[in-house]
Design an enzyme around this catalytic site. Structure first.
Site, mmCIF file in Angstrom:
data_model
loop_
_atom_site.group_PDB
_atom_site.id
_atom_site.type_symbol
_atom_site.label_atom_id
_atom_site.label_comp_id
_atom_site.label_asym_id
_atom_site.label_seq_id
_atom_site.Cartn_x
_atom_site.Cartn_y
_atom_site.Cartn_z
ATOM 1 C CB SER A 118 -0.661 -3.401 8.002
ATOM 2 O OG SER A 118 -1.839 -2.699 7.687
ATOM 3 C CB ALA A 119 2.653 -6.848 8.640
ATOM 4 C CB CYS A 120 0.860 -5.952 14.054
ATOM 5 S SG CYS A 120 2.022 -4.654 13.609
ATOM 6 N N GLY A 121 -0.066 -9.368 13.237
ATOM 7 C CA GLY A 121 -0.511 -10.610 13.858
ATOM 8 C C GLY A 121 -1.990 -10.958 13.793
ATOM 9 C CG HIS A 154 -7.051 -2.919 10.175
ATOM 10 N ND1 HIS A 154 -5.754 -2.457 10.261
ATOM 11 C CD2 HIS A 154 -7.002 -3.969 9.317
ATOM 12 C CE1 HIS A 154 -4.965 -3.192 9.505
ATOM 13 N NE2 HIS A 154 -5.694 -4.130 8.928
ATOM 14 C CB THR A 193 -3.505 -13.604 9.185
ATOM 15 O OG1 THR A 193 -3.970 -12.509 8.404
ATOM 16 C CG2 THR A 193 -3.807 -14.912 8.480
ATOM 17 C CG ASN A 194 0.371 -15.544 12.431
ATOM 18 O OD1 ASN A 194 0.894 -16.648 12.443
ATOM 19 N ND2 ASN A 194 0.627 -14.652 11.492
ATOM 20 N NE ARG A 245 -2.311 -1.228 3.572
ATOM 21 C CZ ARG A 245 -1.789 -0.409 4.442
ATOM 22 N NH1 ARG A 245 -1.898 0.907 4.305
ATOM 23 N NH2 ARG A 245 -1.162 -0.848 5.515
ATOM 24 N N GLY A 301 0.734 -19.633 18.787
ATOM 25 C CA GLY A 301 -0.221 -20.469 19.516
ATOM 26 C C GLY A 301 -0.269 -20.145 20.999
ATOM 27 C CG ASP A 326 -7.296 -7.156 7.058
ATOM 28 O OD1 ASP A 326 -6.322 -6.988 7.811
ATOM 29 O OD2 ASP A 326 -7.542 -6.409 6.092
ATOM 30 C CE LYS A 356 -7.093 -3.743 5.219
ATOM 31 N NZ LYS A 356 -5.736 -3.967 5.591
ATOM 32 N N GLY A 371 -4.286 -3.807 -1.230
ATOM 33 C CA GLY A 371 -5.252 -2.792 -0.846
ATOM 34 C C GLY A 371 -5.348 -1.632 -1.825
ATOM 35 C CE1 TYR A 402 2.200 -7.324 -4.262
ATOM 36 C CE2 TYR A 402 1.186 -6.566 -2.230
ATOM 37 C CZ TYR A 402 1.965 -7.472 -2.909
ATOM 38 O OH TYR A 402 2.509 -8.537 -2.242
ATOM 39 N NE ARG A 413 0.135 -8.598 2.619
ATOM 40 C CZ ARG A 413 -0.414 -8.167 3.742
ATOM 41 N NH1 ARG A 413 -1.457 -8.765 4.262
ATOM 42 N NH2 ARG A 413 0.089 -7.144 4.393
HETATM 43 P P1 GTP Z 1 -2.167 -7.577 7.565
HETATM 44 O O1 GTP Z 1 -2.695 -8.637 6.666
HETATM 45 O O2 GTP Z 1 -1.117 -6.731 6.933
HETATM 46 O O3 GTP Z 1 -3.253 -6.725 8.165
HETATM 47 O O4 GTP Z 1 -1.347 -8.315 8.745
HETATM 48 P P2 GTP Z 1 -1.805 -9.155 10.033
HETATM 49 O O5 GTP Z 1 -2.127 -8.225 11.160
HETATM 50 O O6 GTP Z 1 -2.833 -10.147 9.667
HETATM 51 O O7 GTP Z 1 -0.446 -9.900 10.459
HETATM 52 P P3 GTP Z 1 -0.029 -11.449 10.342
HETATM 53 O O8 GTP Z 1 -0.814 -12.317 11.256
HETATM 54 O O9 GTP Z 1 -0.002 -11.825 8.917
HETATM 55 O O10 GTP Z 1 1.452 -11.394 10.906
HETATM 56 C C1 GTP Z 1 2.436 -10.571 10.352
HETATM 57 C C2 GTP Z 1 3.817 -11.016 10.760
HETATM 58 O O11 GTP Z 1 3.932 -11.039 12.173
HETATM 59 C C3 GTP Z 1 4.131 -12.415 10.258
HETATM 60 O O12 GTP Z 1 5.434 -12.462 9.758
HETATM 61 C C4 GTP Z 1 3.991 -13.269 11.493
HETATM 62 O O13 GTP Z 1 4.828 -14.394 11.455
HETATM 63 C C5 GTP Z 1 4.353 -12.311 12.633
HETATM 64 N N1 GTP Z 1 3.643 -12.647 13.879
HETATM 65 C C6 GTP Z 1 2.309 -12.889 14.009
HETATM 66 N N2 GTP Z 1 1.989 -13.231 15.285
HETATM 67 C C7 GTP Z 1 3.143 -13.191 15.989
HETATM 68 C C8 GTP Z 1 3.467 -13.442 17.367
HETATM 69 O O14 GTP Z 1 2.626 -13.774 18.204
HETATM 70 N N3 GTP Z 1 4.773 -13.283 17.716
HETATM 71 C C9 GTP Z 1 5.733 -12.913 16.811
HETATM 72 N N4 GTP Z 1 6.974 -12.778 17.239
HETATM 73 N N5 GTP Z 1 5.456 -12.678 15.498
HETATM 74 C C10 GTP Z 1 4.184 -12.799 15.095
HETATM 75 C C1 SPV Z 2 -2.937 -4.378 5.367
HETATM 76 O O1 SPV Z 2 -1.983 -3.737 4.921
HETATM 77 O O2 SPV Z 2 -3.473 -4.108 6.463
HETATM 78 C C2 SPV Z 2 -3.449 -5.526 4.606
HETATM 79 C C3 SPV Z 2 -2.941 -5.755 3.262
HETATM 80 O O3 SPV Z 2 -4.322 -6.235 5.095
HETATM 81 S S1 SPV Z 2 -3.709 -4.742 2.098
HETATM 82 O O4 SPV Z 2 -4.843 -5.474 1.534
HETATM 83 O O5 SPV Z 2 -2.726 -4.465 1.037
HETATM 84 O O6 SPV Z 2 -4.192 -3.534 2.703
HETATM 85 MN MN MN Z 3 -4.823 -5.607 7.258
#
Ligand code: GTP
Ligand code: SPV
Ligand code: MN
Length: 596
Positions: free
Chosen positions: A262-265, A240, A267-268, A72, A506, A287, A220, A213, A211, A379
């Protein structure tokens, strides 16, 4: 083809856009499997898709983007409101009239030589009272294929849309083709990329990027930036947030929403596999959450999406086995590595990397290579119903009742593993105070700490001060007993040596367990200056082998750090001027008084 379109507004709009963009042909998407097959073979022929090994990854494809189009682009994302104050200091503002002229100039003839695809889609289960309809026009077949996974798309939506309103979403990669000109495998126009939202007209215009979002406009652009404006007017919440169902060993089920940048966990956590016997997590969404009060006065949430657009790197059978299973087939991978067997690989997927592969840049790669095999923001796109732990109620048109809301960021220090807010207003302050180290999900310097209120900094379609006020108003409008409780979490605390203190993934189940036990009335918390912390004998660390020091560090409240941060928060909040609700400052003052 457009004769079959009964909706007058839709027909007129598409005709206008055909005039403007001058495509070689127009195609109305029906969302069928056959259509997906045809489009994916076209994408294979044009070099955009690489067909993965059918034996290893059935019906799946790899796309490699232009290296200048990988995430984005927040600097090029605008909100076009009449008044600058209405988008506030955290958004890029533009004048709606000027932006309309700019967009018409950019889009003039921009689809020459290409097909214009018309994608009718629903955000939310078809026919749900909470669902909203959009129509995306795009010149990218890659976008169509992704939209088919990420949304409910095609004929069924058109049927619902015989009359009634929809959000028009205009998209072009911004690369017209001259007669006989060979196409790029990832056409885009990074120099002129511009993504604009018109909250009053409820429309979206996105030019130049293919690409994520930037291009999958239901996500988004619609489900957050435009929907947040709708939500404010209609008294609901567009957030979000992931949504999970948690079942305890007694069989009691609760739903929780959680907001991380974003990318802070998200999906996990959304697909977490519990290591604790008897505890089970099921996934409603990973998301975005749309939340509205039900007749019983509780807050109900739907996931407006139908698929996952998940971060690839770090995803493995160890960290997130359910995500690995979700993208085992019928998936699209963007910017990951390609193995010699014709399957995909990314950093962290296996302990031992393959000896050789082709990187996301299309270059020969070995474990000794300096560059990464997959782009950090690579992704997977995969259908939600392929998730082995998809919640039975994930498509419930009424949504699921939310018992708790969690805010979390990527913080190497200061913010403890978990604490509970003292009440709704304090919880709103906790959301407003969220800050996080930047990731590769957006252009910018990875690792820089920035404020990201409610993880909505890049996604709020109006003034963030008014957004805080909306959250406070939601609290006032409800029966306090029925409101979700609010929590803060931080999986990312680090030691002085830079090692994560908490195992995460986990094991985050332990935090969820503590939250759920509190919801069931267990006396498991103690009040501190920042909120309620776990009583140590009520927090399950069994089998983790955490040292006393580590445990102490995970729940430590560094008064100086907190005071310094709260003072900095005061400065940050001052930019919202008269739009900042009094209650937020009251909460800040109370926090400082408790700390002193
Ligand atoms: P967006 O799709 O961008 O909104 O991201 P998201 O919030 O869904 O994040 P996602 O779960 O994809 O995790 C992003 C990154 O953080 C990945 O590389 C994961 O491996 C890492 N991560 C997720 N959960 C944890 C955790 O509990 N501990 C650590 N150390 N890393 C984590
Ligand atoms: C984010 O950046 O929070 C995402 C990926 O979930 S995107 O769809 O590119 O916004
Ligand atoms: Mn997101």
């Amino acid at each position: 083809m457009l004769d079959s379109v009964k909706n007058e507004k839709l027909r007129v709009w598409v005709e206008e856009m055909v005039q403007l963009c001058e495509p070689a042909r127009v195609y109305l998407c029906n969302g069928s499997e056959q259509e997906y097959r045809e489009l994916s073979s076209e994408l294979i022929n044009s070099g955009t898709f690489i067909h993965l090994n059918e034996k290893k990854r059935p019906n799946s494809f790899l796309a490699r983007s232009n290296p200048s189009d990988v995430a984005r682009v927040e600097k090029k994302t605008f909100i076009a409101s009449e008044k600058k104050e209405d988008v506030g200091p955290t958004n890029n503002w533009c004048d709606p009239a000027e932006m309309t002229v700019k967009m018409h100039t950019l889009f003039k003839g921009c689809m020459k030589g290409r097909t214009m695809y018309v994608i009718p889609f629903s955000m939310g289960p078809l026919g749900s009272p909470m669902a909203k309809i959009g129509v995306e026009i795009t010149d990218s077949a890659y976008v169509v294929c992704n939209m088919r996974i990420m949304t409910r798309m095609g004929q069924e939506v058109l049927d619902i849309l015989q009359e009634g309103d929809f959000v028009p979403c205009m998209h072009s990669v911004g690369k017209p083709l001259a007669m006989g000109q060979k196409d790029d495998s990832w056409p885009c126009n990074p120099e002129n990329t511009c993504i604009a939202h018109f909250p009053k007209k409820r429309s979206i215009w996105s030019f130049g990027s293919g690409y994520g979002g930037n291009a999958l406009l239901g996500k988004k652009c619609f489900a957050l930036r435009i929907a947040s404006v709708m939500a404010r007017e209609e008294k609901w919440l567009a957030e979000h947030m992931l949504i999970i169902g948690v079942t305890n060993p007694e069989g009691k089920k609760r739903y929780i929403a959680a907001s991380f940048p974003s990318a802070c966990g998200k999906t996990n956590m959304a697909m977490l596999q519990s290591p604790l016997p008897g505890w089970k997590i099921e996934c409603v969404g990973d998301d975005i959450a749309w939340m509205k009060f039900g007749k019983d006065g509780r807050l109900y949430a739907i996931n407006p999406e139908a698929g996952f657009f998940g971060v690839a790197p770090g995803t493995s059978m160890k960290s997130n086995p359910n995500a690995m299973r979700t993208c085992a087939e019928n998936a699209i991978f963007t910017n990951v590595g390609l193995t010699e067997e014709g399957d995909i690989w990314w950093e962290g997927m296996t302990d031992k990397p393959p000896a050789r592969l082709t990187s996301w840049l299309g270059e020969a790669w070995t474990p000794e290579s300096q560059k990464s095999a997959a782009h950090p923001n690579s992704r997977f796109t995969a259908p939600a119903d392929q998730c082995p732990v998809i919640d039975p109620a994930w498509e419930d048109p009424e949504g699921v009742p939310i018992s708790a809301i969690i805010f979390g960021g990527r913080r190497s220090s200061v913010v403890p593993l978990v604490y509970e807010a003292l009440g709704w207003n304090h919880g709103v302050f906790v959301g407003a105070s969220l800050s996080s180290e930047m990731t590769a999900a957006a252009e910018g310097v990875v690792g820089n700490l920035r404020h990201d209120p409610f993880a909505m900094l890049p996604f709020c379609g109006y003034n963030m001060g008014d957004y805080f006020a909306h959250w406070l108003a939601i609290g006032r409008s409800a029966n306090a007993e029925k409101l979700p409780r609010i929590y803060s979490v931080n999986w990312f605390l680090k030691s002085a040596e830079g090692k994560y203190l908490w195992p995460g993934f986990g094991d985050n189940m332990r935090v969820i367990k503590w939250i759920c036990e509190g919801l069931e009335g267990k006396d498991n918390k103690i009040k501190s200056s920042i909120g309620y912390l776990p009583k140590m004998d009520s927090f399950d660390t069994s089998g983790l082998n955490l040292s006393k020091d580590t445990l102490k560090a995970l729940f430590d409240i560094n008064k100086e750090g907190w005071l310094k941060e709260s003072e900095e928060m005061r400065t940050y909040l001052s930019q919202f001027k008269e739009r900042l609700p009094r209650e937020i400052i009251d909460e800040l003052n109370s926090l400082q008084n408790r700390l002193r």
